[in-house]
Design an enzyme around this catalytic site. Structure first.
Site, PDB file in Angstrom:
ATOM      1  N   GLY A 142      88.640  57.874  32.268  1.00 57.43           N
ATOM      2  CA  GLY A 142      88.370  58.714  33.436  1.00 57.43           C
ATOM      3  C   GLY A 142      89.565  59.610  33.719  1.00 57.43           C
ATOM      4  O   GLY A 142      90.672  59.384  33.224  1.00 57.43           O
ATOM      5  N   CYS A 143      89.330  60.648  34.537  1.00 55.60           N
ATOM      6  CA  CYS A 143      90.402  61.622  34.784  1.00 55.60           C
ATOM      7  C   CYS A 143      91.518  61.007  35.630  1.00 55.60           C
ATOM      8  O   CYS A 143      92.691  61.048  35.239  1.00 55.60           O
ATOM      9  CB  CYS A 143      89.830  62.880  35.423  1.00 55.60           C
ATOM     10  SG  CYS A 143      88.707  62.589  36.797  1.00 55.60           S
ATOM     11  N   TYR A 144      91.187  60.402  36.753  1.00 49.06           N
ATOM     12  CA  TYR A 144      92.251  59.755  37.545  1.00 49.06           C
ATOM     13  C   TYR A 144      92.966  58.679  36.728  1.00 49.06           C
ATOM     14  O   TYR A 144      94.199  58.644  36.690  1.00 49.06           O
ATOM     15  CB  TYR A 144      91.682  59.120  38.820  1.00 49.06           C
ATOM     16  CG  TYR A 144      91.368  60.060  39.956  1.00 49.06           C
ATOM     17  CD1 TYR A 144      92.350  60.876  40.516  1.00 49.06           C
ATOM     18  CD2 TYR A 144      90.093  60.109  40.525  1.00 49.06           C
ATOM     19  CE1 TYR A 144      92.067  61.707  41.592  1.00 49.06           C
ATOM     20  CE2 TYR A 144      89.804  60.941  41.590  1.00 49.06           C
ATOM     21  CZ  TYR A 144      90.785  61.742  42.132  1.00 49.06           C
ATOM     22  OH  TYR A 144      90.509  62.570  43.187  1.00 49.06           O
TER      23      TYR A 144
END
Ligand SMILES: NC(=O)c1ccc[n+]([C@@H]2O[C@H](COP(=O)([O-])OP(=O)(O)OC[C@H]3O[C@@H](n4cnc5c(N)ncnc54)[C@H](OP(=O)(O)O)[C@@H]3O)[C@@H](O)[C@H]2O)c1
Length: 334
Positions: A142-144
């Protein structure tokens, strides 16, 4: 698959310039076959392909590797169909990242392909490069989690954490992180000149961050995580407060980070007070990291920046593809 979304378009942008990749099929739920330049005018003269609503059988016959830039809960139905044709997959959704199915079910829904969860390798190349090189199926992070894990990994792996205190993560993301779908809360007039927190300590990326930190530590690690939405298109900045054991000093900590990321081409350790800005990494696959230190509190304050659509999604997926095919991991990305 999912070419019309933000992550799909970013994959198209990078793959169209990749010297060793050939785009063969672009899939989306379009009603009828349409030239890609009608959807994305910037591809005119660059990509001469039509976008279609391909069956998984047709797409598998056309490709050596399939990128799933689909929403979570959709990928888990599509991935097994493609794996049946013995094609490699990089899934950008969250469907195969969490190894503990009870966590998946808590944040999403009952898993439809639980038998494949173990098969998927978590695609963070700075940690799992060897496993990625042998993998057929990648769960792209995921990005975070990407920015957060890269900011924490050296401290956790070297067991510097004071486990009696909490890790606190304060992250800010641009609006493309939410995808290209229509929702009132992401309208221009709601986001512009505005700044807000959301899903305070309840975001679906928390179990993913905790899972990977726990693997690195060899014991359970939990975090406090608060995401925010900022009025810009791309980028994530995470400020991470890491409580340290008493005997760690700033020099040692910075040296450990430099050592950890030696020969990792997409992580750059910055000199303080040259703190990283999101614009420094925009449209690149870099994660820039600064390490500050509060001696009195035995606290490291680590700041990381990434472009959510590149290192946080499509760029990292292509870095993984390069590794899976034995190419230089920088190919098409620098
Ligand atoms: N945005 C980010 O920064 C980011 C970062 C990391 C990971 N991700 C993950 O990457 C994936 C794609 O994200 P995104 O931001 O590109 O989302 P998006 O802009 O909403 O695009 C999703 C794509 O999937 C297609 N789609 C939607 N529902 C579908 C369904 N039921 N069946 C088949 N196709 C469907 C969409 O529609 P059409 O078929 O109509 O084209 C679109 O092309 C998500 O899982 C997301 O969590 C995103």
């Amino acid at each position: 698959m999912g070419i019309r979304g933000y992550a799909g378009e970013e994959l198209l942008r990078i793959l169209s310039r990749h010297p060793d990749a050939e785009l063969t099929a672009l899939s989306s739920r379009v009603e009828e076959r349409v030239h890609i330049s009608c959807l994305f005018p910037w591809t005119t003269g660059i990509v001469d392909l039509y976008c279609e609503d391909y069956t998984t059988e047709r797409i598998s016959n056309l490709a050596d590797i399939v990128f799933l830039a689909l929403p979570h809960k959709v990928s888990m139905e599509i991935a097994p169909q493609i794996l049946r044709y013995k094609k490699k997959i990089i899934d950008l959704s969250a469907d195969f990242r969490l190894k503990d199915l009870t966590q998946y079910e808590k944040y999403y829904e009952k898993h439809k392909s639980p038998e494949l969860v173990k098969k998927a390798v978590y695609g963070l190349p700075e940690i799992y490069k060897e496993q990625i090189a042998k993998a057929e199926f990648i769960a792209n992070p995921g990005c975070y989690p990407t920015g957060v894990l890269l900011g924490l990994a050296p401290a956790i792996k070297n067991k510097l954490l004071d486990t009696n205190r909490n890790i606190i993560i304060d992250s800010k993301s641009g609006v493309t992180g939410a995808g290209r779908n229509l929702k009132e809360e992401f309208l221009f007039s709601e986001v512009n000149e505005n700044f807000r927190a959301y899903k305070v300590n309840s975001h679906q990326h928390i179990p993913e961050i905790e899972q990977e930190l726990s693997y690195l530590a060899g014991s359970s690690v939990s975090v406090v995580f608060v995401p925010h939405l900022i009025p810009m298109n791309r980028g994530i900045l995470s400020t991470i407060y890491i409580p340290l054991k008493k005997d760690v000093d700033a020099f040692t900590l910075r040296s450990l980070y430099r050592e950890f990321y030696k020969n990792k081409p997409f992580v750059r350790i910055r000199e303080v007070p040259n703190y990283p800005k999101t614009s420094d990494v925009s449209e690149t696959n870099f994660c820039d990291i600064s390490i500050s230190f509060d001696h009195a509190k035995n606290l490291a304050i680590v700041i990381t920046v990434i472009d959510n659509l590149v290192k946080g999604a499509a760029g990292q997926a292509i870095q993984n593809m390069n590794i899976m095919f034995g190419l230089d991991e920088k190919k098409g990305l620098l």
